[in-house]
Design a protein around this motif. Structure first.
Motif, PDB file in Angstrom:
ATOM      1  N   PRO A 250      46.153 -48.091  -9.192  1.00  0.00           N
ATOM      2  CA  PRO A 250      47.155 -48.863  -8.581  1.00  0.00           C
ATOM      3  C   PRO A 250      48.564 -47.914  -8.444  1.00  0.00           C
ATOM      4  O   PRO A 250      48.464 -47.366  -9.319  1.00  0.00           O
ATOM      5  N   SER A 251      49.272 -48.472  -7.848  1.00  0.00           N
ATOM      6  CA  SER A 251      50.673 -47.758  -7.769  1.00  0.00           C
ATOM      7  C   SER A 251      51.374 -48.101  -9.155  1.00  0.00           C
ATOM      8  O   SER A 251      51.350 -48.897  -9.707  1.00  0.00           O
ATOM      9  N   SER A 252      52.132 -46.816  -9.298  1.00  0.00           N
ATOM     10  CA  SER A 252      52.883 -46.940 -10.433  1.00  0.00           C
ATOM     11  C   SER A 252      54.202 -47.791 -10.249  1.00  0.00           C
ATOM     12  O   SER A 252      54.454 -48.284  -9.270  1.00  0.00           O
ATOM     13  N   ILE A 253      54.729 -48.176 -11.524  1.00  0.00           N
ATOM     14  CA  ILE A 253      56.032 -49.023 -11.391  1.00  0.00           C
ATOM     15  C   ILE A 253      57.179 -48.377 -10.790  1.00  0.00           C
ATOM     16  O   ILE A 253      58.166 -49.270  -9.814  1.00  0.00           O
ATOM     17  N   TYR A 254      57.265 -47.190 -10.667  1.00  0.00           N
ATOM     18  CA  TYR A 254      58.382 -46.394  -9.758  1.00  0.00           C
ATOM     19  C   TYR A 254      58.301 -46.613  -8.302  1.00  0.00           C
ATOM     20  O   TYR A 254      59.158 -46.918  -7.838  1.00  0.00           O
ATOM     21  N   LEU A 255      56.826 -46.569  -7.801  1.00  0.00           N
ATOM     22  CA  LEU A 255      56.599 -46.601  -6.503  1.00  0.00           C
ATOM     23  C   LEU A 255      56.897 -48.396  -6.204  1.00  0.00           C
ATOM     24  O   LEU A 255      57.138 -48.642  -5.282  1.00  0.00           O
ATOM     25  N   ALA A 256      56.271 -49.204  -6.958  1.00  0.00           N
ATOM     26  CA  ALA A 256      56.507 -50.720  -6.818  1.00  0.00           C
ATOM     27  C   ALA A 256      58.075 -51.127  -6.700  1.00  0.00           C
ATOM     28  O   ALA A 256      58.156 -51.724  -5.875  1.00  0.00           O
ATOM     29  N   ARG A 257      58.821 -50.332  -7.406  1.00  0.00           N
ATOM     30  CA  ARG A 257      60.284 -50.531  -7.152  1.00  0.00           C
ATOM     31  C   ARG A 257      60.821 -49.975  -6.237  1.00  0.00           C
ATOM     32  O   ARG A 257      61.505 -50.970  -5.335  1.00  0.00           O
ATOM     33  N   LYS A 258      60.373 -48.981  -5.647  1.00  0.00           N
ATOM     34  CA  LYS A 258      60.893 -48.385  -4.362  1.00  0.00           C
ATOM     35  C   LYS A 258      60.339 -49.106  -3.242  1.00  0.00           C
ATOM     36  O   LYS A 258      60.958 -49.298  -2.276  1.00  0.00           O
ATOM     37  N   MET A 259      59.245 -50.007  -3.363  1.00  0.00           N
ATOM     38  CA  MET A 259      58.818 -50.754  -2.155  1.00  0.00           C
ATOM     39  C   MET A 259      59.546 -52.043  -2.109  1.00  0.00           C
ATOM     40  O   MET A 259      59.110 -52.797  -1.109  1.00  0.00           O
ATOM     41  N   THR A 260      60.113 -52.459  -3.169  1.00  0.00           N
ATOM     42  CA  THR A 260      60.617 -53.904  -3.256  1.00  0.00           C
ATOM     43  C   THR A 260      62.272 -53.745  -3.446  1.00  0.00           C
ATOM     44  O   THR A 260      62.458 -54.141  -4.370  1.00  0.00           O
ATOM     45  N   PRO A 261      62.797 -53.105  -2.319  1.00  0.00           N
ATOM     46  CA  PRO A 261      64.331 -53.021  -2.877  1.00  0.00           C
ATOM     47  C   PRO A 261      65.022 -54.325  -2.662  1.00  0.00           C
ATOM     48  O   PRO A 261      64.766 -55.263  -1.960  1.00  0.00           O
ATOM     49  N   GLU A 262      65.885 -54.449  -3.867  1.00  0.00           N
ATOM     50  CA  GLU A 262      66.484 -55.845  -3.942  1.00  0.00           C
ATOM     51  C   GLU A 262      67.520 -56.173  -2.731  1.00  0.00           C
ATOM     52  O   GLU A 262      67.682 -57.355  -2.410  1.00  0.00           O
ATOM     53  N   LYS A 263      67.979 -54.981  -2.072  1.00  0.00           N
ATOM     54  CA  LYS A 263      69.117 -55.138  -0.997  1.00  0.00           C
ATOM     55  C   LYS A 263      68.246 -55.841   0.245  1.00  0.00           C
ATOM     56  O   LYS A 263      68.915 -56.653   1.062  1.00  0.00           O
ATOM     57  N   LEU A 264      66.896 -55.952   0.308  1.00  0.00           N
ATOM     58  CA  LEU A 264      66.207 -56.276   1.219  1.00  0.00           C
ATOM     59  C   LEU A 264      65.657 -57.714   0.943  1.00  0.00           C
ATOM     60  O   LEU A 264      65.122 -58.611   1.931  1.00  0.00           O
ATOM     61  N   LEU A 265      65.359 -57.688  -0.209  1.00  0.00           N
ATOM     62  CA  LEU A 265      64.786 -59.117  -0.741  1.00  0.00           C
ATOM     63  C   LEU A 265      65.915 -60.210  -1.019  1.00  0.00           C
ATOM     64  O   LEU A 265      65.465 -61.312  -0.928  1.00  0.00           O
ATOM     65  N   CYS A 266      67.103 -59.936  -1.142  1.00  0.00           N
ATOM     66  CA  CYS A 266      67.895 -60.817  -1.791  1.00  0.00           C
ATOM     67  C   CYS A 266      68.315 -61.985  -0.556  1.00  0.00           C
ATOM     68  O   CYS A 266      68.551 -62.926  -1.115  1.00  0.00           O
ATOM     69  N   ASP A 267      68.152 -61.673   0.528  1.00  0.00           N
ATOM     70  CA  ASP A 267      68.398 -62.536   1.693  1.00  0.00           C
ATOM     71  C   ASP A 267      67.303 -63.188   2.276  1.00  0.00           C
ATOM     72  O   ASP A 267      67.386 -63.886   3.339  1.00  0.00           O
ATOM     73  N   ALA A 268      66.159 -62.639   1.815  1.00  0.00           N
ATOM     74  CA  ALA A 268      64.829 -63.117   2.624  1.00  0.00           C
ATOM     75  C   ALA A 268      64.472 -64.486   2.604  1.00  0.00           C
ATOM     76  O   ALA A 268      64.656 -65.123   1.331  1.00  0.00           O
ATOM     77  N   LYS A 269      63.603 -64.938   3.801  1.00  0.00           N
ATOM     78  CA  LYS A 269      63.382 -66.404   3.767  1.00  0.00           C
ATOM     79  C   LYS A 269      61.863 -66.390   3.678  1.00  0.00           C
ATOM     80  O   LYS A 269      61.121 -67.188   2.977  1.00  0.00           O
TER      81      LYS A 269
END
Ligand SMILES: C[S@@+](CC[C@H](N)C(=O)[O-])C[C@H]1O[C@@H](n2cnc3c(N)ncnc32)[C@H](O)[C@@H]1O
Length: 184
Positions: free
Chosen positions: A19-38
């Protein structure tokens, strides 16, 4: 161990030995793209390392739809998120993304995060998935996909125009995160 066993059974579909590392998981889920997502879609969740980050960072009320074809992984995640009405885990192929979203009454998606092994897919299958991703993304939507090489970057560029990439070395093996934006 479970991941390696599934890899041995279906190497092309799983596409990774760990499975992917926590570092890759963090890079794949940027807060700036998630914060307004519906609505956020995840394709190929495996054991759910990206799912955990998405669910932790997303705003209240944002819906997460997960596509995973491996029954063991899909059932495990469905069980893990059983009590959450905002997370839907489907035993379903990413090729059916537009069809499934239409069935759920979802027109557009803000962010799509992919762990799919595009490099081991037949080119037709890869194109079907990428065209479907492009179709369902909203006008400002983003598609993030990680790959272990840039060998197939051009198929992403054919669908999305320009594609940027970042490297994450703290993963086994090191990975590229491709960022695709829908061209207006
Ligand atoms: C490389 S693993 C990534 C797992 C996880 N995202 C991670 O990074 O640790 C790829 C995952 O995609 C799933 N998969 C492969 N083909 C798929 C498809 N057509 N639709 C949905 N999931 C698929 C596999 O079962 C596997 O769990």
């Amino acid at each position: 161990m479970q991941f390696i066993v599934e890899f041995m059974k279906q190497p092309k579909e799983i596409g990774a030995i760990a499975p992917s590392s926590i570092y890759l998981a963090r890079k794949m889920t940027p807060e700036k793209l998630l914060c307004d997502a519906k609505v956020v879609v995840e394709l190929g969740a495996g054991m759910g390392h990206f799912t955990e980050e998405i669910v932790r960072k997303k705003p209240h009320g944002c819906k997460v739809i997960v596509f995973e074809t491996n029954p063991l992984f899909s059932e495990g995640l469905a069980e893990q998120y059983r009590s959450r009405e905002d997370v839907l885990v489907l035993l379903e192929t990413a090729e059916n993304l537009p069809l499934i979203l239409r069935g759920l009454g979802i027109e557009h998606v803000d962010l799509i995060v992919s762990g799919l092994p595009f490099s081991s897919f037949e080119i037709e299958k890869a194109n079907t998935i990428l065209n479907g991703v492009h179709e369902v993304l909203n006008a400002n939507g983003t598609f993030l996909a990680f790959q272990y090489s840039k060998y197939r970057k051009k198929i992403f560029e054919r669908v999305f125009g320009s594609v940027t990439h970042e490297r994450e070395l703290r993963n086994l093996p090191p990975a590229y995160v491709l960022e695709c934006r829908k061209e207006l």
